[in-house]
Design a protein around this motif. Sequence first.
Motif, PDB file in Angstrom:
ATOM      1  N   THR A   1       0.836  -1.199   0.000  1.00  0.00           N
ATOM      2  CA  THR A   1       0.000   0.000   0.000  1.00  0.00           C
ATOM      3  C   THR A   1       0.870   1.247   0.000  1.00  0.00           C
ATOM      4  OG1 THR A   1      -1.696   1.252   1.185  1.00  0.00           O
ATOM      5  CG2 THR A   1      -0.184  -0.044   2.531  1.00  0.00           C
ATOM      6  N   PRO A   2       0.452   2.285  -0.734  1.00  0.00           N
ATOM      7  CA  PRO A   2       1.162   3.561  -0.647  1.00  0.00           C
ATOM      8  C   PRO A   2       0.808   4.301   0.648  1.00  0.00           C
ATOM      9  CG  PRO A   2      -0.675   3.751  -2.161  1.00  0.00           C
ATOM     10  CD  PRO A   2      -0.602   2.305  -1.736  1.00  0.00           C
ATOM     11  N   ASN A   3      -0.198   3.807   1.361  1.00  0.00           N
ATOM     12  CA  ASN A   3      -0.688   4.449   2.593  1.00  0.00           C
ATOM     13  C   ASN A   3      -0.240   3.684   3.836  1.00  0.00           C
ATOM     14  OD1 ASN A   3      -2.169   6.259   0.913  1.00  0.00           O
ATOM     15  ND2 ASN A   3      -3.701   4.666   0.678  1.00  0.00           N
ATOM     16  N   PHE A   4       1.038   3.349   3.896  1.00  0.00           N
ATOM     17  CA  PHE A   4       1.558   2.512   4.969  1.00  0.00           C
ATOM     18  C   PHE A   4       1.314   3.130   6.347  1.00  0.00           C
ATOM     19  CE2 PHE A   4       4.984   0.807   7.663  1.00  0.00           C
ATOM     20  CZ  PHE A   4       4.785  -0.548   7.481  1.00  0.00           C
ATOM     21  N   ASP A   5       1.586   4.411   6.507  1.00  0.00           N
ATOM     22  CA  ASP A   5       1.394   5.057   7.811  1.00  0.00           C
ATOM     23  C   ASP A   5      -0.066   5.033   8.247  1.00  0.00           C
ATOM     24  OD1 ASP A   5       4.120   5.747   8.303  1.00  0.00           O
ATOM     25  OD2 ASP A   5       3.913   7.359   6.825  1.00  0.00           O
ATOM     26  N   GLU A   6      -0.984   5.222   7.310  1.00  0.00           N
ATOM     27  CA  GLU A   6      -2.403   5.169   7.639  1.00  0.00           C
ATOM     28  C   GLU A   6      -2.812   3.762   8.072  1.00  0.00           C
ATOM     29  OE1 GLU A   6      -1.161   6.638   4.967  1.00  0.00           O
ATOM     30  OE2 GLU A   6      -1.918   8.679   4.903  1.00  0.00           O
ATOM     31  N   VAL A   7      -2.230   2.743   7.428  1.00  0.00           N
ATOM     32  CA  VAL A   7      -2.533   1.365   7.816  1.00  0.00           C
ATOM     33  C   VAL A   7      -2.029   1.109   9.236  1.00  0.00           C
ATOM     34  CG1 VAL A   7      -2.052  -1.080   7.343  1.00  0.00           C
ATOM     35  CG2 VAL A   7      -2.660   0.463   5.468  1.00  0.00           C
ATOM     36  N   LEU A   8      -0.851   1.608   9.587  1.00  0.00           N
ATOM     37  CA  LEU A   8      -0.347   1.446  10.951  1.00  0.00           C
ATOM     38  C   LEU A   8      -1.304   2.072  11.959  1.00  0.00           C
ATOM     39  CD1 LEU A   8       3.486   2.114  10.578  1.00  0.00           C
ATOM     40  CD2 LEU A   8       2.294  -0.093  10.734  1.00  0.00           C
ATOM     41  N   THR A   9      -1.826   3.250  11.646  1.00  0.00           N
ATOM     42  CA  THR A   9      -2.801   3.911  12.517  1.00  0.00           C
ATOM     43  C   THR A   9      -4.058   3.068  12.630  1.00  0.00           C
ATOM     44  OG1 THR A   9      -1.914   6.072  11.902  1.00  0.00           O
ATOM     45  CG2 THR A   9      -4.146   6.029  12.833  1.00  0.00           C
ATOM     46  N   GLN A  10      -4.512   2.521  11.510  1.00  0.00           N
ATOM     47  CA  GLN A  10      -5.712   1.688  11.492  1.00  0.00           C
ATOM     48  C   GLN A  10      -5.503   0.410  12.309  1.00  0.00           C
ATOM     49  OE1 GLN A  10      -7.462   1.563   7.665  1.00  0.00           O
ATOM     50  NE2 GLN A  10      -8.633  -0.274   8.070  1.00  0.00           N
ATOM     51  N   LEU A  11      -4.323  -0.195  12.201  1.00  0.00           N
ATOM     52  CA  LEU A  11      -4.017  -1.397  12.978  1.00  0.00           C
ATOM     53  C   LEU A  11      -4.070  -1.099  14.473  1.00  0.00           C
ATOM     54  CD1 LEU A  11      -1.045  -2.837  10.874  1.00  0.00           C
ATOM     55  CD2 LEU A  11      -3.370  -3.773  11.025  1.00  0.00           C
ATOM     56  N   ALA A  12      -3.515   0.034  14.878  1.00  0.00           N
ATOM     57  CA  ALA A  12      -3.538   0.415  16.297  1.00  0.00           C
ATOM     58  C   ALA A  12      -4.960   0.659  16.767  1.00  0.00           C
ATOM     59  CB  ALA A  12      -2.675   1.664  16.517  1.00  0.00           C
TER      60      ALA A  12
END
Length: 170
Positions: A115-126
């Motif tokens: 995903t180009p939205n890696f940081d957003e995915v990390l936020t979503q995982l948290a």
Amino acid sequence: MSDPAKPSPTIHEVRPITVSSRHRRPVSGASLIVRKLSVMEIQPMISVAGVAASSRWYQAALGLVSGHGGDEYEQLTDGHGRIVLQLHVWDAHEHALLGTADEQRGNGVALWFETPNFDEVLTQLAAADVEIAEGPLFNPRAQHREVWLRDPDGYVVVVTSPFGDTAPVA
């Protein structure tokens, strides 16, 4: 009529393309429209203990969208109609080649999502309180960031940024 849910083929203009028969060189000013068609798309299917629970996990963890729903089968999409992952309950429809519930799940297989939205995915995982198995980390060989997870059925799930992403890991 084309399906608006499916992306249209990529069209590239290629210049120059007409070739002089005598010298086998391109003639200036010529062009050709070339259609690059996708021949195949992968739509992995995994067997799970509970389709609804697994669907909820993938939706919360990765932001996938239910495209089918049900207790025996689910299609998870990218939100634009493209199937990203299929879930199938172990005992439904007698698909013997899918394996059995008493065997180890996903041995040697990783469900890999870029995903180009890696940081957003990390936020979503948290926010979804997803347990991280490893990472986030920077993989110098792959030149991207990645985070490793295990889904409720024990499958390895890896989320990565695109190749060449050398942003620091938070």
